[in-house]
Write a protein that holds these residues in place. Structure first.
Motif, PDB file in Angstrom:
ATOM      1  N   GLU A 137      -5.907  -1.513   7.478  1.00  6.61           N
ATOM      2  CA  GLU A 137      -5.104  -2.253   8.437  1.00  6.61           C
ATOM      3  C   GLU A 137      -3.739  -1.594   8.569  1.00  6.61           C
ATOM      4  N   TRP A 138      -3.210  -1.627   9.799  1.00  8.80           N
ATOM      5  CA  TRP A 138      -1.869  -1.123  10.093  1.00  8.80           C
ATOM      6  C   TRP A 138      -1.122  -2.234  10.818  1.00  8.80           C
ATOM      7  N   TYR A 139       0.098  -2.536  10.343  1.00  9.89           N
ATOM      8  CA  TYR A 139       0.948  -3.540  10.976  1.00  9.89           C
ATOM      9  C   TYR A 139       2.285  -2.907  11.340  1.00  9.89           C
ATOM     10  N   ALA A 140       2.728  -3.137  12.574  1.00  6.25           N
ATOM     11  CA  ALA A 140       4.033  -2.624  13.003  1.00  6.25           C
ATOM     12  C   ALA A 140       5.135  -3.129  12.093  1.00  6.25           C
ATOM     13  N   SER A 141       5.023  -4.369  11.630  1.00  8.92           N
ATOM     14  CA  SER A 141       6.065  -4.955  10.783  1.00  8.92           C
ATOM     15  C   SER A 141       6.195  -4.245   9.433  1.00  8.92           C
ATOM     16  N   ASP A 142       5.185  -3.522   9.036  1.00  8.42           N
ATOM     17  CA  ASP A 142       5.229  -2.768   7.767  1.00  8.42           C
ATOM     18  C   ASP A 142       5.824  -1.381   7.966  1.00  8.42           C
TER      19      ASP A 142
END
Length: 149
Positions: free
Chosen positions: A143-148
């Motif tokens: 998973e990839w999250y912009a917030s991370d």
């Protein structure tokens, strides 16, 4: 107006090999990938706009992701361009096979980061890529999250 996240799922078949790896994945093999793309934005509120109520038209998102990822990676084999498999990659290419040479180890973790960059540059300015999920097997995904980031 409130922000809304919308998600579209994509599927593609891709082969790869992990050079230098100490397990079975050092061999050329393939996966039936599933990719979820989630975009964040405000639904269109202009009553004269044909996209009224949409964050993004699912068809527009589909076209973008297909052009950047699905149509490129589907039924292709991905190798790190520094792989010892380069002769195999060249042989496959000479026989008309789709081969993608990337500057990273083609793990789900690295592929998802590559996909995020490709999608972000194609999104309209008023939208944000919220997250991606790349499922490699029935029980494994990245998973990839912009917030991370």
């Amino acid at each position: 107006m409130s922000k809304v996240r919308i998600t579209k799922q994509f599927s593609f078949e891709t082969g790869h090999a992990l050079y230098g790896y100490d397990g079975k994945c050092k061999n050329v093999h393939g996966h039936s990938y599933k990719l979820w793309v989630t975009v964040l934005g405000e639904p269109v509120s202009d009553e004269k706009d044909v996209k009224l109520g949409m964050v993004i038209d699912f068809g527009d998102l589909k076209k973008m992701v297909k052009q950047e990822i699905v149509d490129v990676f589907d039924h292709a084999t991905v190798f790190n361009k520094n792989t010892p498999h380069i002769e195999l990659a060249q042989e496959l290419q000479s026989r008309g096979h789709d081969v993608i040479l990337v500057d990273y180890q083609p793990t789900s973790e690295n592929m998802i980061q590559d996909f995020a960059e490709k999608i972000k540059v194609r999104l309209p300015d008023h939208l944000h890529l919220h997250s991606l999920k790349l499922q490699e097997t029935e029980t494994s995904y990245a998973e990839w999250y912009a917030s991370d980031n």
